[in-house]
Design a protein around this motif. Structure first.
Motif, mmCIF file in Angstrom:
data_model
loop_
_atom_site.group_PDB
_atom_site.id
_atom_site.type_symbol
_atom_site.label_atom_id
_atom_site.label_comp_id
_atom_site.label_asym_id
_atom_site.label_seq_id
_atom_site.Cartn_x
_atom_site.Cartn_y
_atom_site.Cartn_z
ATOM 1 N N ASN A 270 0.804 -1.211 0.000
ATOM 2 C CA ASN A 270 0.000 0.000 0.000
ATOM 3 C C ASN A 270 0.843 1.270 0.000
ATOM 4 O O ASN A 270 0.361 2.318 -0.422
ATOM 5 C CB ASN A 270 -0.927 0.008 1.221
ATOM 6 N N PHE A 271 2.080 1.209 0.493
ATOM 7 C CA PHE A 271 2.914 2.399 0.616
ATOM 8 C C PHE A 271 4.323 2.116 0.101
ATOM 9 O O PHE A 271 4.659 0.978 -0.189
ATOM 10 C CB PHE A 271 2.948 2.872 2.071
ATOM 11 N N LYS A 272 5.152 3.161 0.020
ATOM 12 C CA LYS A 272 6.486 3.013 -0.549
ATOM 13 C C LYS A 272 7.319 1.993 0.217
ATOM 14 O O LYS A 272 7.135 1.805 1.422
ATOM 15 C CB LYS A 272 7.206 4.358 -0.614
ATOM 16 N N PRO A 273 8.240 1.324 -0.487
ATOM 17 C CA PRO A 273 9.068 0.312 0.188
ATOM 18 C C PRO A 273 10.159 0.950 1.056
ATOM 19 O O PRO A 273 10.539 2.095 0.860
ATOM 20 C CB PRO A 273 9.692 -0.450 -0.982
ATOM 21 N N ILE A 274 10.644 0.157 1.987
ATOM 22 C CA ILE A 274 11.779 0.537 2.822
ATOM 23 C C ILE A 274 12.928 -0.370 2.396
ATOM 24 O O ILE A 274 12.813 -1.594 2.477
ATOM 25 C CB ILE A 274 11.463 0.314 4.313
ATOM 26 N N ILE A 275 14.022 0.205 1.924
ATOM 27 C CA ILE A 275 15.174 -0.575 1.455
ATOM 28 C C ILE A 275 16.359 -0.211 2.344
ATOM 29 O O ILE A 275 16.763 0.953 2.402
ATOM 30 C CB ILE A 275 15.468 -0.294 -0.028
ATOM 31 N N LEU A 276 16.903 -1.219 3.051
ATOM 32 C CA LEU A 276 17.921 -0.953 4.062
ATOM 33 C C LEU A 276 19.166 -1.817 3.877
ATOM 34 O O LEU A 276 19.069 -3.017 3.655
ATOM 35 C CB LEU A 276 17.344 -1.211 5.457
ATOM 36 N N SER A 277 20.322 -1.169 4.007
ATOM 37 C CA SER A 277 21.616 -1.844 4.062
ATOM 38 C C SER A 277 22.190 -1.601 5.450
ATOM 39 O O SER A 277 21.755 -0.686 6.164
ATOM 40 C CB SER A 277 22.560 -1.279 3.006
ATOM 41 N N ASP B 151 1.243 -3.197 4.170
ATOM 42 C CA ASP B 151 1.366 -1.746 4.115
ATOM 43 C C ASP B 151 2.679 -1.400 3.416
ATOM 44 O O ASP B 151 2.685 -1.255 2.228
ATOM 45 C CB ASP B 151 1.188 -1.155 5.506
ATOM 46 N N PRO B 152 3.819 -1.332 4.095
ATOM 47 C CA PRO B 152 5.049 -1.257 3.304
ATOM 48 C C PRO B 152 5.677 -2.640 3.141
ATOM 49 O O PRO B 152 5.362 -3.573 3.873
ATOM 50 C CB PRO B 152 5.956 -0.357 4.143
ATOM 51 N N ILE B 153 6.554 -2.743 2.184
ATOM 52 C CA ILE B 153 7.447 -3.882 2.014
ATOM 53 C C ILE B 153 8.823 -3.386 2.458
ATOM 54 O O ILE B 153 9.231 -2.284 2.113
ATOM 55 C CB ILE B 153 7.516 -4.341 0.533
ATOM 56 N N MET B 154 9.527 -4.195 3.249
ATOM 57 C CA MET B 154 10.866 -3.831 3.684
ATOM 58 C C MET B 154 11.847 -4.813 3.052
ATOM 59 O O MET B 154 11.684 -6.026 3.184
ATOM 60 C CB MET B 154 10.961 -3.898 5.212
ATOM 61 N N GLU B 155 12.844 -4.279 2.369
ATOM 62 C CA GLU B 155 13.881 -5.116 1.780
ATOM 63 C C GLU B 155 15.174 -4.900 2.547
ATOM 64 O O GLU B 155 15.704 -3.788 2.597
ATOM 65 C CB GLU B 155 14.090 -4.778 0.313
ATOM 66 N N LEU B 156 15.676 -5.978 3.154
ATOM 67 C CA LEU B 156 16.957 -5.921 3.841
ATOM 68 C C LEU B 156 18.014 -6.436 2.880
ATOM 69 O O LEU B 156 17.922 -7.563 2.400
ATOM 70 C CB LEU B 156 16.934 -6.768 5.113
ATOM 71 N N ARG B 157 19.014 -5.623 2.615
ATOM 72 C CA ARG B 157 20.066 -5.991 1.662
ATOM 73 C C ARG B 157 21.235 -6.688 2.320
ATOM 74 O O ARG B 157 22.255 -6.957 1.682
ATOM 75 C CB ARG B 157 20.531 -4.751 0.915
ATOM 76 N N ALA B 158 21.084 -6.987 3.611
ATOM 77 C CA ALA B 158 22.095 -7.729 4.374
ATOM 78 C C ALA B 158 21.387 -8.353 5.567
ATOM 79 O O ALA B 158 20.250 -7.996 5.880
ATOM 80 C CB ALA B 158 23.195 -6.778 4.857
ATOM 81 N N ASP B 159 22.064 -9.294 6.219
ATOM 82 C CA ASP B 159 21.540 -9.847 7.465
ATOM 83 C C ASP B 159 21.704 -8.792 8.559
ATOM 84 O O ASP B 159 22.724 -8.101 8.610
ATOM 85 C CB ASP B 159 22.307 -11.103 7.873
#
Length: 161
Positions: free
Chosen positions: A32-39, A82-90
């Motif tokens: 539903n909302f913008k993704p969260i992309i985190l390193s 709601d958001p999708i969160m993408e973790l680019r690392a453990d």
């Protein structure tokens, strides 16, 4: 003529199944909302998204009733994350918190390994929070809910290392 009707029914059913298997999974990946992309070492502003929640769907019916620590999952909301969160690392530990002016929110997170984490009130607030260890790299679906069916709430979701 009955044979043609049966063939038409089989053909229509085949199209419906094709649609269900090929198109519906793409809806599950939308949000539903913008993704969260985190390193690792992300800036705090990268882990923030605003939105609104509320709905008449029981979130445990769409996700799970209990999480990996056997905590009860609660709330009403939209069946789409709601958001999708993408973790680019453990990540060894993360905190995901909701701020909605203390309006009794809930939180359900589904990880890339189909593991669920659920959160409700904190000691200081009726807003939901999850602090947990062992966040593997991958895509996470996040549902923000409310305790009351059909109530709409604005919120700010923040993720911290």
């Amino acid at each position: 003529m009955l044979t043609n009707g049966i063939n038409l029914w089989k053909w229509t059913g085949a199209i419906a199944l094709t649609f269900a298997f090929n198109v519906l999974p793409s809806f599950a990946n939308s949000a539903n909302f913008k993704p969260i992309i985190l390193s690792r070492g992300f800036q705090s502003s990268s882990g923030v998204v605003s939105g609104f929640t509320g709905g008449s769907i029981s979130l445990p019916a769409v996700t799970t009733v209990r999480d990996r620590q056997n905590q009860l999952c609660l709330g009403f909301g939209d069946p789409t994350p709601d958001p999708i969160m993408e973790l680019r690392a453990d990540f060894p530990e993360l905190t995901v918190e909701i701020k909605s002016r203390d309006l009794d929110t809930t939180l359900i997170i589904r990880g890339p390994d189909n593991t669920f984490r659920c959160g409700d009130n904190t000691e200081l607030s009726r807003d939901a929070q999850i602090t947990d260890t062992g966040w593997p790299q991958g895509t996470y679906q996040i549902w923000v809910g409310t305790k009351e069916m059909g109530v709409r709430r604005r919120y700010r979701l923040s993720v911290y290392e």
